[in-house]
Scaffold this active site. Structure first.
Site, PDB file in Angstrom:
ATOM      1  N   GLU A  31       0.831  -1.216   0.000  1.00 16.32           N
ATOM      2  CA  GLU A  31       0.000   0.000   0.000  1.00 16.32           C
ATOM      3  C   GLU A  31       0.856   1.253   0.000  1.00 16.32           C
ATOM      4  O   GLU A  31       0.690   2.127   0.858  1.00 16.32           O
ATOM      5  CB  GLU A  31      -0.916   0.015   1.229  1.00 16.32           C
ATOM      6  CG  GLU A  31      -2.040  -0.973   1.179  1.00 16.32           C
ATOM      7  CD  GLU A  31      -3.067  -0.746   2.278  1.00 16.32           C
ATOM      8  OE1 GLU A  31      -2.773  -0.040   3.252  1.00 16.32           O
ATOM      9  OE2 GLU A  31      -4.167  -1.300   2.153  1.00 16.32           O
ATOM     10  N   GLU A  66      -6.802  -7.498   0.059  1.00 22.38           N
ATOM     11  CA  GLU A  66      -7.145  -7.478   1.487  1.00 22.38           C
ATOM     12  C   GLU A  66      -8.613  -7.099   1.577  1.00 22.38           C
ATOM     13  O   GLU A  66      -8.967  -5.950   1.314  1.00 22.38           O
ATOM     14  CB  GLU A  66      -6.322  -6.434   2.260  1.00 22.38           C
ATOM     15  CG  GLU A  66      -4.879  -6.819   2.471  1.00 22.38           C
ATOM     16  CD  GLU A  66      -4.122  -5.791   3.302  1.00 22.38           C
ATOM     17  OE1 GLU A  66      -4.760  -5.087   4.123  1.00 22.38           O
ATOM     18  OE2 GLU A  66      -2.908  -5.676   3.131  1.00 22.38           O
TER      19      GLU A  66
END
Ligand code: GLA
Length: 764
Positions: free
Chosen positions: A181, A258
């Site tokens: 991320e 995720e």
């Protein structure tokens, strides 16, 4: 006949997604799909973290995921676990990640590896080793030569362990992630490209590499040659999450790398949960559309020892339990979410899911017992240095524990104020053994009132370090006192304090034993803070939940195993104690309590207590009418339609002020809610929000899902500020930016499906 049976087994295995053999398979991105052995394959991954599960339970948890219908295990590799000291690597025992992958393969599961170097994960410093901070000017997660050299050394070791287990070599590893991320940290393609190259050079050169980010920011760092996956949570609009990806890469496979099943808890804040129905609906929708996913977390487990991290902006330390409201709870048992999800997963496969395994351990209770041995915290000081300036824990070469700072005071006749700049993270201030105040970084505190003192009075500041920040720009989070210490006298004069004796108290079992053996020779200077030792006897081993409510704040070791941090403020009041660390007969417990207790007892209970706050409703923000600042004219106003993503507001002219306020009026029956607000000096220069705080909020729902106002600028798009359903709109949030800022534009993000009218204000 034999060969027909073999063919059948192989076909069944391919259909049901299990690893047929240790023979080499192929996994690739082709024709808009993820392809396993040349056929389209939907990844149904369960995220598990091997250090959050005691090794004897690894296999049980993998089997639980298998029975849930998962075909893959997704895991991070935690750098700071494997390289506790620079160049000293450890991949053995509890750290044997290759063994964990082999166990997954044994049970027919594929594996996705996410080797960082940064992992976030509510893990100490996002997985980066604390010793990097010994370099004063280190640039973390950027092209700092020393950082990159250490990343390369680590990834090489990961490669030695795991590259032999990639799918092309007969192993279970189908995908490997590059960084984590990065979009929520910055924009730096050269850095991300180098991480990709380092990972390839570590031996992951024939396996599918991917990058994960949020749908709103993945373009910032997206590399053309990697697979792009999205992260989002329960309650998200799945189609909307893949919309931009679909525009850019219409034929690319879709994967939610995720999908957040629940959320993590922080000390002093409400327990977090996410609705089971919403989670299952999201998975169902993805399966119907053939979208691959990884359920983060399928089983969260426990951040044992000192591995829990902290969130930022502000300082919000994570609790020890990483239960995460996941389908498999902290002790490895199926929850309501598990059974609901299993039904849906079964619905999407023609293969019968395996039976759910029996629990790995029975659960036992332990009657209340007293910890009768005691050593004052002073006995835990392993070394002392004299230093004129203050030193941080890292400068003194200690990773975790507490630092005791001592100096002599001059004569101070009137009451005065002690200021401790950057007290990381929990300070207790004593004058000649009398506690005069505490400093809690969580609450933005930095000062204590001092009584009049005689020349030579001893000032002691005990500073306990908690988890290092694991999210955002503040990850270079040094512990101890990272600023200066001074006294402001009644007449306004300032004295800066120097000439310190600095003592180190490591968070370490051996040191605790040592302290207890020295107890007789040491006099306490810090109240009842110290080491408490006791024993309990059991007839048979089992998991239990150790209730720490009678203690203040610290760490617990059972038979030498560090269970993790406790803090009486909650919401977590019990620590998971795995039965595999217990023995029949006598078991030893040591509690290191930096706050102290007058009632040193513990007990083991059958169920956890993760939801008992002892500080009211969590973060309390100014909400009374008297706290409402008077508002100037709005600098901008407009409307945001549902599903329109980030809304950009350019102010007609730049506005200057310390406070940024947003007023929201909701017309669609929802109560006013805001997922994120960010402000910019110019079109690309974001104003850092690490030190932002809530000055005033007219309403916030801290009881139904922890929607406190700080969630509007926590840089997590999946959490939001929301008023309570009964509150009327408009709602007002006033943010204190700490210093005056010149604001040219503001970005607003509403929660999925919400619409609102807004007015923006900048107040001097
Ligand atoms: C992000 C990170 C994860 C974890 C989750 C929140 O998605 O990539 O490591 O921190 O947020 O639990």
């Amino acid at each position: 006949m034999k060969s027909i049976r073999l063919l059948f087994v192989i076909a069944w295995a391919a259909l049901c997604g299990s690893v047929a053999s240790h023979a080499a398979h192929t996994f690739a991105v082709a024709d808009g799909s993820l392809m396993l052995d040349g056929r389209p394959f939907t990844v149904r991954a369960a995220e598990l973290h091997y250090p959050r599960i005691p090794r004897p339970y690894w296999e049980h948890r993998i089997k639980m995921c298998k029975s849930l219908g998962m075909n893959t295990i997704c895991l991070y590799v935690f750098w700071n676990l494997h390289e506790p000291k620079e160049s000293q690597f450890d991949f053995t025992g509890q750290n044997d990640v290759a063994h964990f992958c082999r166990l997954a393969q044994k049970h027919g599961m594929w594996v996705i590896v996410r080797p960082g170097p940064y992992v976030c994960a509510e893990w100490e410093m996002g997985g980066l080793p604390w010793w990097l901070l010994k370099k004063h000017d280190i640039g973390l997660r950027q092209l700092d030569p020393y950082f990159m050299e250490r990343v390369r050394a680590f990834e090489q070791r990961v490669g030695e362990q795991l590259a032999p287990l990639t799918i092309d070599r007969g192993g279970p590893i189908i995908m490997v992630q590059v960084e984590n991320e990065y979009g929520s940290y910055g924009t730096d393609k050269p850095y991300v490209s180098q991480i990709r190259d380092i990972i390839r050079q570590a031996g992951f050169d024939r396996v599918t590499l991917f990058q994960c980010d949020w749908s709103t920011n993945f373009e910032n760092n997206a590399l053309p040659d990697l697979l792009w996956t999205m992260n989002f949570g329960t309650g998200s609009d799945v189609d909307e999450q893949f919309r931009r990806l679909g525009e850019l890469r219409p034929t690319a496979p879709k994967m939610c790398s995720e999908f957040w099943s629940g959320w993590f808890d922080k000390w002093g804040a409400q327990h977090e949960t996410r609705p089971a129905d919403d989670m299952v609906a999201g998975i169902d929708q993805m399966l119907r559309q053939g979208i691959s996913f990884s359920l983060y977390m399928t089983h969260g487990g426990t951040s044992f020892s000192h591995w829990a991290g902290a969130n930022s902006p502000g300082y919000a330390p994570d609790v020890t339990s990483y239960d995460y409201d996941a389908p498999i709870n902290e002790q490895g048992l199926p929850t309501h979410k598990y059974w609901l999800l299993r039904d849906v997963m079964q619905h999407h496969t023609t293969c019968a899911l395996p039976d759910v395994p029996e629990p790995a351990m029975p659960i036992i209770s332990i009657p209340e017992f007293r910890l009768t041995e005691y050593a004052p915290l002073d006995a835990g000081i392993t070394s002392t240095v004299k230093s004129s300036p203050l030193r941080t824990m890292e400068e003194l070469d200690m990773g975790w524990g507490s630092v005791v700072y001592r100096t002599s005071l001059p004569d101070i006749e009137e009451p005065s104020t002690l200021t401790v700049d950057q007290c990381h993270d929990y300070g207790r201030v004593f004058i000649d053994s009398t506690l005069v105040g505490t400093i809690d970084r969580r609450l933005g505190q930095s000062a204590v009132n001092l009584p009049p003192c005689k020349q030579g009075a001893q000032l002691t500041i005990l500073v306990e370090g908690m988890g290092r920040i694991n999210f955002g720009r503040a990850i270079a989070d040094r512990k101890g006192i990272a600023g200066g210490v001074g006294i402001t006298l009644a007449n306004g004069d300032h004295i800066s304090l120097t000439r310190w004796d600095i003592g180190l108290v490591p968070d370490d079992y051996e040191c605790a034993l040592n302290a207890l053996s020295n107890a007789d020779k040491i006099i306490s200077s810090m109240g009842t803070a110290g080491y408490y030792r006791g024993y309990f006897h059991i007839d048979s081993v089992g998991d239990t939940f150790l209730n720490t409510e009678h203690f203040g704040k610290g760490q617990v070791y059972v038979n030498g195993h560090p269970l993790g941090r406790f803090w009486s403020i909650g919401p977590q009041q019990t620590l998971y104690l795995p039965g595999c660390w217990l023995q029949k007969g006598r078991n030893e417990v040591i509690v290191l309590d930096v706050a102290g207790t007058g009632h040193p007892t513990l007990l083991g209970q059958l169920t956890p207590e993760l939801n008992r706050l002892r500080t009211g409703t969590g973060r309390s923000h100014g909400t009374g009418p008297e706290a409402r600042p008077s508002m100037p004219a709005a600098v901008a106003q407009g409307a945001i339609a549902a599903g329109s993503g980030w809304h950009h507001v350019t102010l007609p002219q730049a506005a200057v002020g310390r406070y940024l306020a947003v007023e929201l009026t909701s017309d669609d029956g929802h109560c006013a809610s805001l997922a994120e607000i960010t402000a910019y000096h110019s079109s690309s220069d974001r104003i850092m929000s690490e030190n932002w705080a809530v000055r005033y909020v007219s309403g916030e729902d801290a009881l139904h899902g922890n929607h406190t106002a700080d969630k509007a600028f926590d840089l997590q798009e999946s959490t939001h500020w929301s008023c309570a359903q009964t509150d009327a709109t408009p709602q007002l949030l006033v943010i204190d930016m700490g210093i005056k800022q010149t604001i040219a534009s503001v970005n607003l993000l509403l929660p999925q499906g919400h619409a609102a009218r807004y007015r923006l204000f900048v107040i001097e």
